[in-house]
Design a protein around this motif. Structure first.
Motif, mmCIF file in Angstrom:
data_model
loop_
_atom_site.group_PDB
_atom_site.id
_atom_site.type_symbol
_atom_site.label_atom_id
_atom_site.label_comp_id
_atom_site.label_asym_id
_atom_site.label_seq_id
_atom_site.Cartn_x
_atom_site.Cartn_y
_atom_site.Cartn_z
ATOM 1 N N SER A 61 0.833 -1.210 0.000
ATOM 2 C CA SER A 61 0.000 0.000 0.000
ATOM 3 C C SER A 61 0.867 1.260 0.000
ATOM 4 O O SER A 61 0.601 2.211 -0.735
ATOM 5 N N LEU A 62 1.901 1.260 0.828
ATOM 6 C CA LEU A 62 2.807 2.415 0.870
ATOM 7 C C LEU A 62 3.489 2.619 -0.473
ATOM 8 O O LEU A 62 3.628 3.748 -0.958
ATOM 9 N N GLN A 63 3.907 1.536 -1.088
ATOM 10 C CA GLN A 63 4.578 1.639 -2.387
ATOM 11 C C GLN A 63 3.630 2.127 -3.471
ATOM 12 O O GLN A 63 4.050 2.806 -4.411
ATOM 13 N N VAL A 183 2.062 7.556 8.201
ATOM 14 C CA VAL A 183 3.392 6.966 8.046
ATOM 15 C C VAL A 183 4.260 7.860 7.161
ATOM 16 O O VAL A 183 5.440 8.090 7.460
ATOM 17 N N ALA A 184 3.692 8.369 6.091
ATOM 18 C CA ALA A 184 4.457 9.229 5.180
ATOM 19 C C ALA A 184 4.940 10.486 5.893
ATOM 20 O O ALA A 184 6.067 10.945 5.669
ATOM 21 N N GLY A 185 4.093 11.036 6.750
ATOM 22 C CA GLY A 185 4.493 12.236 7.490
ATOM 23 C C GLY A 185 5.716 11.998 8.360
ATOM 24 O O GLY A 185 6.610 12.848 8.444
ATOM 25 N N SER A 190 12.417 12.440 7.998
ATOM 26 C CA SER A 190 13.742 11.812 7.994
ATOM 27 C C SER A 190 14.507 12.105 6.710
ATOM 28 O O SER A 190 15.662 11.706 6.591
ATOM 29 N N ILE A 191 13.873 12.758 5.765
ATOM 30 C CA ILE A 191 14.500 13.062 4.476
ATOM 31 C C ILE A 191 15.262 14.376 4.570
ATOM 32 O O ILE A 191 14.707 15.382 5.022
ATOM 33 N N GLY A 204 0.940 19.468 5.892
ATOM 34 C CA GLY A 204 0.662 18.047 5.797
ATOM 35 C C GLY A 204 0.701 17.506 4.384
ATOM 36 O O GLY A 204 1.203 18.158 3.458
ATOM 37 N N VAL A 205 0.170 16.311 4.234
ATOM 38 C CA VAL A 205 0.135 15.636 2.940
ATOM 39 C C VAL A 205 -1.314 15.278 2.605
ATOM 40 O O VAL A 205 -2.186 15.285 3.469
#
Length: 378
Positions: A61-63, A183-185, A190-191, A204-205
């Protein structure tokens, strides 16, 4: 120029038709440039016996939604158990997926130790299959029971639980999208690019297809029963979460008019493990509403600390008359899950309002956006 406009049009159609995570601040997909010493964005640690299948679905799902994300997963990358520490060190963010037995696993503890030693940002994630069980309490108890005393339990407890664990919800598209966003947030922080440009994350996203803020076009009255007071609390949140004229009324108060000309009327019923144990006048109130064709809208508590339980338990406690025609409250609709976590509760509120007739405030579709792009280019 015409060819270029056509190319942009086609690209835009493809982009807007794909389910893609974007930054609210830029409307673009995020830049996922890795730290120089990393090969992967996420390392997902889990115990195979109870978490493998679930984790694989989460990773897929994340991918799907986070374009370009590189996730280390054992089924894809593990060739030698001795490489676990290197794989953790080569990942920008460490995800601990908790399922029963995680802290009793030697290899899972190895991965956590390496993540802490490498000072990796950590996100703990879990799913809740039994609504009546507080999984965070269970998680902490298992940590205390199985984390070795010679491995500095206080230090690792502080590391693991520094941030609130993320509840991953796989049931219901809107809740699943919100899980991906949560999770993306964490990952984006970390990027390196967003560590230098943190303000880009403040708004946000977003993901195409997620439920938008809603409004009611005509006056609406939400009825509740006096012996179902939690319904009143939820109704007040509905009022705050919607644009439009909404009132809330205790239908058992003397003189209350259940239907008013020009108003849309619904009855909200809050369901938890105690709803029908001491229901008082709730049964007769529901029957009364159905008799005059007032729609019943159900909301199902999912917080174990607020009496949340699996839905089948509620059905078993429901009076027989409310499970049969003409008063079957489960026949035509399903209950909306209610969560205490802020991000998920926002979804719950909007879904409830949508059941009551609310519509998205911003109905501007991708086709309109594409037309504007073409007009600007021409």
């Amino acid at each position: 120029l015409v060819s270029f406009v056509l190319f942009v049009f086609v690209q835009s159609v493809n982009e807007f038709s794909e389910p893609t995570l974007r930054l609210v601040s830029t409307n673009y997909t995020p830049l996922l440039t890795l730290p120089e010493d990393c090969k992967h964005h996420l390392f997902v640690s889990h115990i195979w016996a109870s978490g493998q299948d679930k984790v694989h679905k989460i990773v897929r799902s994340l991918q799907l939604y986070i374009k370009g994300v590189d996730i280390w997963l054992d089924v894809d990358a593990l060739e030698n158990l001795g490489d676990l520490e290197d794989s953790v060190a080569e990942s920008a963010h460490f995800v601990l997926y908790y399922s029963k037995g995680f802290f009793n696993s030697f290899n899972c503890r190895r991965e956590v130790v390496q993540a802490q030693e490498a000072e990796k940002p950590i996100t703990v994630m879990f799913e809740s299959r039994d609504v009546s069980v507080d999984r965070i309490v269970e998680m902490r108890e298992e940590f205390r029971n199985f984390w070795p005393e010679d491995l500095s339990p206080n230090m690792y407890s502080t590391y693991i639980f520094a941030q609130d664990p993320i509840l991953w919800i796989s049931n219901g598209t809107q809740f699943s999208l919100e899980s991906i966003k949560l999770v993306a947030g964490r990952l984006l922080k970390s990027i390196p690019y967003y560590q230098k440009n943190a303000d880009l994350l403040d708004a946000g996203v977003k993901i195409d297809g997620e439920i938008k803020p809603v409004e009611i076009s005509m006056p609406m009255n939400i009825l509740y029963c006096s012996t179902n007071p939690e319904a009143h609390d939820v109704a007040q949140k509905l009022v705050r979460g919607c644009k439009g004229n909404i009132s809330v009324s205790n239908m058992n108060r003397p003189g209350t008019v259940l239907r008013e000309d020009g108003n849309h009327t619904v009855m909200l019923v809050y369901l938890n493990k105690n709803t029908f144990k001491n229901s008082g006048c709730l049964f007769t109130s529901i029957v009364r509403a159905i008799d005059i064709n007032i729609r019943i809208v159900l909301v199902h508590e999912n917080d174990a600390n607020k009496g949340g339980c699996d839905f089948w338990e509620i059905i078993e406690q429901t009076p027989t008359e409310l499970r049969k025609k003409p008063y079957n409250i489960y026949e035509k609709d399903i209950a909306v899950s209610l969560y205490s976590i802020e991000e998920y509760q926002k979804i719950s509120i909007r879904l409830l309002l949508a059941k009551m007739g609310a519509e998205p405030i911003d109905t501007k579709g991708a086709s309109v956006v594409i037309e504007e792009i073409c007009e600007e280019l021409i």
